[in-house]
Scaffold this motif. Structure first.
Motif, short mmCIF file in Angstrom:
data_model
loop_
_atom_site.label_atom_id
_atom_site.label_comp_id
_atom_site.label_asym_id
_atom_site.label_seq_id
_atom_site.Cartn_x
_atom_site.Cartn_y
_atom_site.Cartn_z
N GLU A 38 0.81 -1.14 0.00
CA GLU A 38 0.05 -0.12 0.06
C GLU A 38 0.79 1.38 -0.12
OE1 GLU A 38 -2.54 -0.34 3.57
OE2 GLU A 38 -4.27 -1.67 2.35
N TRP A 45 -2.75 -5.06 -6.26
CA TRP A 45 -3.72 -6.22 -6.29
C TRP A 45 -3.37 -7.41 -5.20
CZ3 TRP A 45 -3.39 -11.39 -7.42
CH2 TRP A 45 -4.24 -12.25 -7.77
N SER A 47 -2.74 -6.59 -2.39
CA SER A 47 -3.10 -5.90 -0.91
C SER A 47 -4.90 -5.83 -0.65
CB SER A 47 -2.53 -4.59 -0.77
OG SER A 47 -2.94 -3.65 -1.68
N LYS A 48 -5.62 -6.31 -1.64
CA LYS A 48 -6.83 -6.18 -1.59
C LYS A 48 -7.37 -7.00 -0.48
CE LYS A 48 -11.32 -7.01 -3.89
NZ LYS A 48 -11.89 -6.05 -4.82
N LYS A 49 -8.18 -6.40 0.47
CA LYS A 49 -8.79 -6.97 1.69
C LYS A 49 -10.14 -7.36 1.46
CE LYS A 49 -5.61 -4.18 4.21
NZ LYS A 49 -5.43 -3.07 5.32
N ASN A 50 -10.65 -8.36 2.15
CA ASN A 50 -12.02 -8.94 2.18
C ASN A 50 -12.78 -8.18 3.43
OD1 ASN A 50 -11.31 -10.05 4.72
ND2 ASN A 50 -11.15 -12.48 3.93
N PRO A 55 -6.06 -9.67 3.87
CA PRO A 55 -5.69 -9.61 2.60
C PRO A 55 -5.70 -10.87 1.96
CG PRO A 55 -3.68 -9.25 3.93
CD PRO A 55 -4.88 -9.24 4.82
#
Length: 186
Positions: A38, A45, A47-50, A55
């Motif tokens: 970040e 791509w 580092s996208k978290k739910n 992550p």
């Protein structure tokens, strides 16, 4: 002492502690890497978290890497050899980190000579060079000797493959951050 019943209790407590430790390592590493991604906005791509702020793509990548490392247990003739190989690999990664620290110490001494430091290496710039060169040489020697034990344990069973495995993994681990850094700071 006839305390065999305690073996199961001890194994249960050991298992719970291992799972707790493992869960900490898995999430801490992922969150640390996400922070780096970040900050550098490169490889965002991963580092996208739910919805639970985890992550998940990075965890999947971590699971693939760990699965490949576990596969090494199945591919070696003994579990001991695999354990030694992975332990030596981790040691070599730490030594590479120390080489980077020694190089950074020398570079920072010249880049920021007037910074007040909480400690002082004697003999000024000559002292930092002596310390840095001795540290780098010692780390390089330790890295090279780190190949010795796994190669001796393989005997006639593919010592070249073990050496190539070490070199390839070390190069991948060194090159990945280097590529990220060079693309981010051009």
């Amino acid at each position: 002492y006839n305390l065999y019943f305690l073996i199961r209790v001890f194994l249960l407590v050991l298992g719970i502690g291992t799972l707790g430790c493992m869960s900490t390592w898995i999430t801490a590493i992922s969150k640390g890497v996400v922070y780096v991604f970040e900050e550098n906005s490169l490889l965002f791509w991963f580092s996208k978290k739910n919805k639970n702020d985890v992550p998940f793509r990075l965890l999947i990548l971590q699971a693939v890497i760990i699965s490949l490392l576990c596969l090494s247990f199945a591919l070696q003739s003994t579990i001991y050899l695999t354990d030694v190989m992975l332990s030596q690999f981790v040691m070599q990664m730490y030594l590479i980190m120390y080489i980077i620290v020694f190089i950074s110490a020398i570079k920072l001494r010249y880049r920021y000579p007037d910074v007040s430091r909480p400690f002082k290496i004697p003999f000024g710039n000559v002292g930092i060079w002596i310390l840095g060169v001795i540290g780098i040489i010692g780390s390089c020697i330790a890295i090279l000797t780190g190949f010795y034990l796994p190669l001796q344990l393989t005997g006639k069973n593919y010592p070249l493959i073990v050496a190539v495995f070490f070199v390839i993994i070390i190069l991948i681990v060194i090159m990945f951050p280097t590529i990220i850094y060079s693309k981010n700071f051009k």
